[in-house]
Design a protein around this motif. Structure first.
Motif, PDB file in Angstrom:
ATOM      1  N   ALA A  96       0.836  -1.199   0.000  1.00 34.25           N
ATOM      2  CA  ALA A  96       0.000   0.000   0.000  1.00 34.25           C
ATOM      3  C   ALA A  96       0.872   1.250   0.000  1.00 34.25           C
ATOM      4  O   ALA A  96       2.054   1.215   0.382  1.00 34.25           O
ATOM      5  CB  ALA A  96      -0.920   0.004   1.222  1.00 34.25           C
ATOM      6  N   TRP A  97       0.256   2.357  -0.401  1.00 32.25           N
ATOM      7  CA  TRP A  97       0.885   3.672  -0.311  1.00 32.25           C
ATOM      8  C   TRP A  97       0.533   4.304   1.030  1.00 32.25           C
ATOM      9  O   TRP A  97      -0.622   4.231   1.470  1.00 32.25           O
ATOM     10  CB  TRP A  97       0.411   4.587  -1.442  1.00 32.25           C
ATOM     11  N   ASN A  98       1.521   4.923   1.660  1.00 32.31           N
ATOM     12  CA  ASN A  98       1.305   5.573   2.946  1.00 32.31           C
ATOM     13  C   ASN A  98       2.002   6.926   2.980  1.00 32.31           C
ATOM     14  O   ASN A  98       3.114   7.088   2.443  1.00 32.31           O
ATOM     15  CB  ASN A  98       1.860   4.716   4.086  1.00 32.31           C
ATOM     16  N   VAL A  99       1.368   7.908   3.630  1.00 36.04           N
ATOM     17  CA  VAL A  99       2.000   9.196   3.885  1.00 36.04           C
ATOM     18  C   VAL A  99       3.081   8.986   4.941  1.00 36.04           C
ATOM     19  O   VAL A  99       2.834   8.374   5.975  1.00 36.04           O
ATOM     20  CB  VAL A  99       0.976  10.235   4.376  1.00 36.04           C
ATOM     21  N   ILE A 100       4.284   9.499   4.668  1.00 36.54           N
ATOM     22  CA  ILE A 100       5.392   9.386   5.612  1.00 36.54           C
ATOM     23  C   ILE A 100       5.685  10.776   6.173  1.00 36.54           C
ATOM     24  O   ILE A 100       5.891  11.730   5.407  1.00 36.54           O
ATOM     25  CB  ILE A 100       6.650   8.812   4.943  1.00 36.54           C
ATOM     26  N   PRO A 101       5.703  10.929   7.495  1.00 38.02           N
ATOM     27  CA  PRO A 101       5.951  12.260   8.086  1.00 38.02           C
ATOM     28  C   PRO A 101       7.321  12.810   7.697  1.00 38.02           C
ATOM     29  O   PRO A 101       8.301  12.072   7.586  1.00 38.02           O
ATOM     30  CB  PRO A 101       5.871  11.982   9.596  1.00 38.02           C
ATOM     31  N   THR A 102       7.362  14.113   7.499  1.00 41.11           N
ATOM     32  CA  THR A 102       8.597  14.839   7.234  1.00 41.11           C
ATOM     33  C   THR A 102       8.671  16.021   8.199  1.00 41.11           C
ATOM     34  O   THR A 102       7.661  16.384   8.811  1.00 41.11           O
ATOM     35  CB  THR A 102       8.643  15.352   5.783  1.00 41.11           C
ATOM     36  N   PRO A 103       9.837  16.638   8.348  1.00 47.12           N
ATOM     37  CA  PRO A 103       9.945  17.752   9.291  1.00 47.12           C
ATOM     38  C   PRO A 103       8.933  18.864   9.019  1.00 47.12           C
ATOM     39  O   PRO A 103       8.668  19.211   7.873  1.00 47.12           O
ATOM     40  CB  PRO A 103      11.377  18.247   9.081  1.00 47.12           C
ATOM     41  N   GLN A 104       8.372  19.391  10.090  1.00 46.75           N
ATOM     42  CA  GLN A 104       7.430  20.514  10.030  1.00 46.75           C
ATOM     43  C   GLN A 104       8.216  21.811  10.182  1.00 46.75           C
ATOM     44  O   GLN A 104       9.068  21.934  11.048  1.00 46.75           O
ATOM     45  CB  GLN A 104       6.411  20.396  11.150  1.00 46.75           C
ATOM     46  N   PHE A 105       7.927  22.790   9.318  1.00 44.50           N
ATOM     47  CA  PHE A 105       8.683  24.044   9.340  1.00 44.50           C
ATOM     48  C   PHE A 105       7.826  25.227   9.776  1.00 44.50           C
ATOM     49  O   PHE A 105       6.658  25.325   9.408  1.00 44.50           O
ATOM     50  CB  PHE A 105       9.228  24.365   7.940  1.00 44.50           C
ATOM     51  N   THR A 106       8.439  26.102  10.533  1.00 42.34           N
ATOM     52  CA  THR A 106       7.929  27.467  10.686  1.00 42.34           C
ATOM     53  C   THR A 106       8.929  28.421  10.046  1.00 42.34           C
ATOM     54  O   THR A 106       8.545  29.361   9.362  1.00 42.34           O
ATOM     55  CB  THR A 106       7.728  27.828  12.160  1.00 42.34           C
ATOM     56  N   THR A 107      10.240  28.131  10.220  1.00 48.86           N
ATOM     57  CA  THR A 107      11.291  28.871   9.528  1.00 48.86           C
ATOM     58  C   THR A 107      12.348  27.886   9.048  1.00 48.86           C
ATOM     59  O   THR A 107      12.502  26.793   9.602  1.00 48.86           O
ATOM     60  CB  THR A 107      11.970  29.917  10.445  1.00 48.86           C
ATOM     61  N   LEU A 108      13.088  28.282   8.010  1.00 50.76           N
ATOM     62  CA  LEU A 108      14.218  27.505   7.523  1.00 50.76           C
ATOM     63  C   LEU A 108      15.257  28.473   6.983  1.00 50.76           C
ATOM     64  O   LEU A 108      14.979  29.251   6.064  1.00 50.76           O
ATOM     65  CB  LEU A 108      13.801  26.524   6.425  1.00 50.76           C
ATOM     66  N   ASN A 109      16.442  28.444   7.587  1.00 57.85           N
ATOM     67  CA  ASN A 109      17.533  29.327   7.172  1.00 57.85           C
ATOM     68  C   ASN A 109      17.096  30.790   7.101  1.00 57.85           C
ATOM     69  O   ASN A 109      17.419  31.508   6.153  1.00 57.85           O
ATOM     70  CB  ASN A 109      18.097  28.884   5.823  1.00 57.85           C
ATOM     71  N   GLY A 110      16.307  31.204   8.097  1.00 63.57           N
ATOM     72  CA  GLY A 110      15.888  32.595   8.165  1.00 63.57           C
ATOM     73  C   GLY A 110      14.641  32.943   7.391  1.00 63.57           C
ATOM     74  O   GLY A 110      14.179  34.084   7.439  1.00 63.57           O
ATOM     75  N   VAL A 111      14.075  31.976   6.668  1.00 69.29           N
ATOM     76  CA  VAL A 111      12.862  32.227   5.885  1.00 69.29           C
ATOM     77  C   VAL A 111      11.654  31.672   6.640  1.00 69.29           C
ATOM     78  O   VAL A 111      11.652  30.502   7.040  1.00 69.29           O
ATOM     79  CB  VAL A 111      12.946  31.576   4.490  1.00 69.29           C
ATOM     80  N   SER A 112      10.636  32.513   6.851  1.00 68.88           N
ATOM     81  CA  SER A 112       9.374  32.037   7.420  1.00 68.88           C
ATOM     82  C   SER A 112       8.668  31.206   6.362  1.00 68.88           C
ATOM     83  O   SER A 112       8.333  31.711   5.289  1.00 68.88           O
ATOM     84  CB  SER A 112       8.502  33.216   7.852  1.00 68.88           C
ATOM     85  N   VAL A 113       8.442  29.937   6.637  1.00 64.76           N
ATOM     86  CA  VAL A 113       8.017  28.992   5.612  1.00 64.76           C
ATOM     87  C   VAL A 113       6.504  29.003   5.425  1.00 64.76           C
ATOM     88  O   VAL A 113       5.744  28.880   6.390  1.00 64.76           O
ATOM     89  CB  VAL A 113       8.498  27.573   5.953  1.00 64.76           C
ATOM     90  N   ASN A 114       6.097  29.120   4.159  1.00 60.28           N
ATOM     91  CA  ASN A 114       4.702  28.996   3.773  1.00 60.28           C
ATOM     92  C   ASN A 114       4.495  27.693   3.005  1.00 60.28           C
ATOM     93  O   ASN A 114       3.810  26.789   3.466  1.00 60.28           O
ATOM     94  CB  ASN A 114       4.282  30.199   2.929  1.00 60.28           C
ATOM     95  N   GLN A 115       5.157  27.578   1.852  1.00 59.36           N
ATOM     96  CA  GLN A 115       5.008  26.405   1.004  1.00 59.36           C
ATOM     97  C   GLN A 115       6.329  25.642   0.896  1.00 59.36           C
ATOM     98  O   GLN A 115       7.409  26.237   0.912  1.00 59.36           O
ATOM     99  CB  GLN A 115       4.547  26.812  -0.399  1.00 59.36           C
ATOM    100  N   VAL A 116       6.214  24.321   0.764  1.00 55.46           N
ATOM    101  CA  VAL A 116       7.379  23.461   0.594  1.00 55.46           C
ATOM    102  C   VAL A 116       7.171  22.633  -0.666  1.00 55.46           C
ATOM    103  O   VAL A 116       6.177  21.918  -0.793  1.00 55.46           O
ATOM    104  CB  VAL A 116       7.570  22.522   1.801  1.00 55.46           C
ATOM    105  N   ALA A 117       8.108  22.740  -1.596  1.00 52.48           N
ATOM    106  CA  ALA A 117       8.041  22.000  -2.856  1.00 52.48           C
ATOM    107  C   ALA A 117       9.194  21.020  -2.928  1.00 52.48           C
ATOM    108  O   ALA A 117      10.354  21.409  -2.787  1.00 52.48           O
ATOM    109  CB  ALA A 117       8.095  22.949  -4.040  1.00 52.48           C
ATOM    110  N   VAL A 118       8.892  19.748  -3.133  1.00 47.88           N
ATOM    111  CA  VAL A 118       9.920  18.762  -3.440  1.00 47.88           C
ATOM    112  C   VAL A 118       9.933  18.589  -4.954  1.00 47.88           C
ATOM    113  O   VAL A 118       8.933  18.195  -5.552  1.00 47.88           O
ATOM    114  CB  VAL A 118       9.649  17.417  -2.745  1.00 47.88           C
TER     115      VAL A 118
END
Length: 366
Positions: free
Chosen positions: A221-243
């Motif tokens: 089956a396919w399953n959602v795998i948790p990834t780190p949750q962001f509020t900031t990254l390298n000084g940027v306040s995070v809104n969207q995350v694109a892989v």
């Protein structure tokens, strides 16, 4: 063929220019090398003053590129977004077609060693408007493709995953939502894929709310795998995350790269690198310095101590490369290519290819 040399891991890595056949109207979007003398690249050709978009496929035999005819089912808009090179007599290209009425349908084409032919995609009563972005294979009877479709049971556009078992394509159910900061979000599409084995496949989305969105196939089956949750990254306040890219050398060595975007009309951006060690996803430190790209478009891995990421130099369209040596990522100085490079791909025997819309570079020394 002109070389460009990258200094990384204490050794010279030389990328040699291998220019694809350029009709003047084409745009290549994806490449899949099986070796230094066997690679497929696919994309589109803009015809009739851009009123018709046709499929394009080219093959590299180690000496030269050759354009191979590909079907255009609608004769209106037929696009190939991704390709998987399985063997000299087996390759898959995926994308979508749009007819003159504006309706979309998944486009799957297979190479049999002699010619390309269309294949019917998977069908489901609740599915329509299918488009495919990426494809990966572990064998001729284990091929995965992913993109998006309108799912009436979900009430909108969500991620689409299809599988080929050697005989036919079928739509495989997968979670169409994920949770970020306690809020449930839909998965609008899949745009990155990597397949390690029949029981180890990853897909990722370029649209996540403060977290990277990835799912894993475990053979059942396919399953959602948790990834780190962001509020900031390298000084940027995070809104969207694109892989934007996935790569792997084993079930315990998977890389995901992309972009985090902040808030506002001119939102700040920063690059993202995450790693899966077989247990959890963690953020990898990005290289410091003004040469560090503000986003990464692709990643390729040759071994646990030899991985490459591709982005753009800040403020330009010139490519920027980064290298992983098993300990840290570092910026790699390379001469500018004449235009954008968008994708990296790797094959056994230390073969690495970088692709742009009208250009390609080959390295065979890692």
């Amino acid at each position: 063929m002109s070389p460009m040399t990258a200094q990384a891991a204490g050794a010279d890595t030389t990328f040699t220019s291998i220019p694809p056949v350029n009709t003047g109207t084409m745009q290549l979007m994806s490449i899949s090398p099986k070796s230094a003398s066997d690679a497929w690249a696919v994309g589109v050709d803009y015809l009739n003053s851009n009123t018709v978009i046709a499929t394009q496929a080219e093959h590299w035999n180690g000496i030269a590129w050759r354009v191979t005819p590909t079907p255009d089912p609608t004769g209106n808009v037929d696009i190939l977004n991704g390709v998987a090179n399985v063997s000299p007599s087996d390759a898959w290209a995926v994308g979508y077609s749009q007819n003159t009425a504006g309706s979309y349908s998944a486009l799957l084409e297979q190479w049999n060693g002699t010619r390309w032919a269309t294949a019917p995609g998977g069908k489901a009563a609740t599915s329509s408007q299918e488009t495919l972005n990426v494809v990966a294979a572990t064998s001729p009877s284990d091929v995965w493709a992913a993109g998006e479709h309108f799912d009436s049971s979900a009430g909108g556009f969500v991620g689409l995953i299809e599988h080929f078992n050697g005989t036919a394509w079928s739509i495989v159910p997968n979670p169409d939502s994920y949770t970020s900061n306690g809020i449930q979000h839909s998965v609008p599409s899949w745009n990155a894929i990597v397949a390690n084995s029949a029981s180890d496949v990853w897909v990722a989305s370029n649209s996540g709310s403060q977290t990277a969105v990835v799912e894993h196939w475990d053979g059942t089956a396919w399953n959602v795998i948790p990834t780190p949750q962001f509020t900031t990254l390298n000084g940027v306040s995070v809104n969207q995350v694109a892989v934007n890219g996935l790569a792997a050398t084993s079930a315990k060595d998977v890389w995901a790269v992309g972009t985090v975007t902040g808030f506002g009309r001119h939102a700040p951006r920063n690059q993202l690198i995450e790693h899966w060690d077989g247990t959890a996803w963690t953020v990898a430190a990005s290289p410091a310095g003004t040469a560090t790209p503000q986003g990464l478009s692709s990643v390729a891995a040759l071994s646990p101590t030899d991985a490459w990421a591709l982005g753009f130099q800040p403020g330009t369209a010139n490519p920027a490369l980064q290298h992983w040596d098993g300990t840290a990522w570092s910026n790699v100085a390379v001469p500018s290519a004449s235009g954008v490079l968008s994708e990296l791909a790797a094959a056994p025997s230390s073969t690495l290819v970088a692709l742009g819309s009208t250009q390609a570079f080959l390295s065979t020394n890692g």
